[in-house]
Design an enzyme around this catalytic site. Structure first.
Site, PDB file in Angstrom:
ATOM      1  N   PHE A   1      -6.178   1.760   2.717  1.00 47.40           N
ATOM      2  CA  PHE A   1      -4.778   1.341   2.607  1.00 47.40           C
ATOM      3  C   PHE A   1      -4.444   0.475   3.812  1.00 47.40           C
ATOM      4  O   PHE A   1      -4.448   0.941   4.946  1.00 47.40           O
ATOM      5  CB  PHE A   1      -3.849   2.557   2.561  1.00 47.40           C
ATOM      6  CG  PHE A   1      -2.516   2.230   1.949  1.00 47.40           C
ATOM      7  CD1 PHE A   1      -2.229   2.592   0.643  1.00 47.40           C
ATOM      8  CD2 PHE A   1      -1.556   1.531   2.669  1.00 47.40           C
ATOM      9  CE1 PHE A   1      -1.006   2.278   0.070  1.00 47.40           C
ATOM     10  CE2 PHE A   1      -0.336   1.205   2.109  1.00 47.40           C
ATOM     11  CZ  PHE A   1      -0.052   1.586   0.799  1.00 47.40           C
TER      12      PHE A   1
ATOM     13  N   ASP B   1      -0.218 -10.922  -2.610  1.00 47.85           N
ATOM     14  CA  ASP B   1      -0.738 -10.417  -1.344  1.00 47.85           C
ATOM     15  C   ASP B   1      -2.078  -9.721  -1.512  1.00 47.85           C
ATOM     16  O   ASP B   1      -3.020  -9.962  -0.762  1.00 47.85           O
ATOM     17  CB  ASP B   1       0.276  -9.486  -0.661  1.00 47.85           C
ATOM     18  CG  ASP B   1       0.699  -8.323  -1.545  1.00 47.85           C
ATOM     19  OD1 ASP B   1       0.384  -8.335  -2.762  1.00 47.85           O
ATOM     20  OD2 ASP B   1       1.367  -7.400  -1.037  1.00 47.85           O
TER      21      ASP B   1
ATOM     22  N   ARG C   1       6.058  -4.234   7.335  1.00 48.51           N
ATOM     23  CA  ARG C   1       6.143  -5.649   6.977  1.00 48.51           C
ATOM     24  C   ARG C   1       6.300  -6.516   8.222  1.00 48.51           C
ATOM     25  O   ARG C   1       5.965  -7.701   8.206  1.00 48.51           O
ATOM     26  CB  ARG C   1       7.313  -5.893   6.021  1.00 48.51           C
ATOM     27  CG  ARG C   1       7.158  -5.239   4.657  1.00 48.51           C
ATOM     28  CD  ARG C   1       8.139  -5.834   3.662  1.00 48.51           C
ATOM     29  NE  ARG C   1       8.271  -5.039   2.448  1.00 48.51           N
ATOM     30  CZ  ARG C   1       7.454  -5.123   1.410  1.00 48.51           C
ATOM     31  NH1 ARG C   1       6.429  -5.947   1.443  1.00 48.51           N
ATOM     32  NH2 ARG C   1       7.655  -4.374   0.332  1.00 48.51           N
TER      33      ARG C   1
END
Length: 235
Positions: free
Chosen positions: A203, A151, A216
């Site tokens: 982030f 990812d 998610r």
């Protein structure tokens, strides 16, 4: 090299500038429970999908170029997903590669998938080592082309150690596709073979990237804010 193939360079990616603040949340649909936990949408889902499709085409064309139109001469490809954060990118990338197999009338690539998780911490402290967990037997990689799908690459230390671990299984070739690469002063200089986006040192969450297992289920890639960090911090 096969006709129509292209040489993919490691600088082939979309770079998001450091001063880009992202898109307004008002322009997109987000789950209500996350609306006040992120600052902005950094990469919308539609752009992610378009970029992923192009990466799949690049990967397919490079592999075909190594053996020509004879599909029987092609070395099988093993797509290796690094869980958990890579699962959504992995699923979409594999689907697009499979699409290339369906629509190409002159060549194809035999493909299989496997999944691994990486463990580098014991009791919340880094051991300095990377252990591969979650796969039955990686000896099946021997003699095959391996595509590691990740990812995000941050410093690059974990990926370097993973690639070193995979060498013992004697694959024919190993390449890495990462949806994101973060610009950070802590980088070791490692660069994946295929990169979707280069992003600022922020982030980011969403599209299976998490913060303590949250976000998610957010379709877009967003920048988490301080409230989000506090609410979802490990208690």
């Amino acid at each position: 090299m096969a006709a129509g193939s292209e040489v993919v360079k490691k600088e082939d990616f979309i770079s998001i500038p450091d001063d880009f603040e992202g898109y307004s949340l008002d322009m997109f649909c987000l789950p209500l429970h996350y609306e006040d936990k992120v600052n902005s949408v950094l990469i919308p889902k539609g752009i992610i999908m378009d970029r992923t499709e192009r990466l799949a085409r690049n990967i397919f064309q490079e592999l075909v170029a190594t053996h020509g139109p004879d599909a029987q001469a092609a070395t099988p490809l093993v797509c290796l997903c690094v869980l958990k954060g890579g699962y959504q990118f992995f699923a979409d990338l594999v689907e697009f590669i499979t699409k290339c197999n369906r629509v190409q009338s002159t060549s194809s690539i035999q493909m299989s998938v496997d999944f691994i998780r990486l463990k580098s911490y014991e009791n919340d402290e880094s051991t300095g080592n990377v252990r591969i967990i979650g796969s039955d037997d990686l000896s099946s990689l021997a003699g095959k082309n391996v595509l590691v799908v990740e990812d995000i690459v941050d410093t690059g230390r974990t990926m370097r150690k993973l690639l070193s671990c995979l060498e013992q299984y004697k694959p024919k070739n190993v390449k890495v596709a990462s949806l994101l690469v973060k610009r950070t002063p802590l980088s070791t200089g490692y660069r994946p073979d295929y990169i979707g986006f280069e992003v600022p040192d922020k982030f980011v969450v969403g599209y299976a990237l998490d913060y303590n297992e949250y976000f998610r289920d957010l379709h877009h890639i967003c920048v988490i804010n301080e409230l989000g960090k506090r609410v979802y911090a490990n208690k």
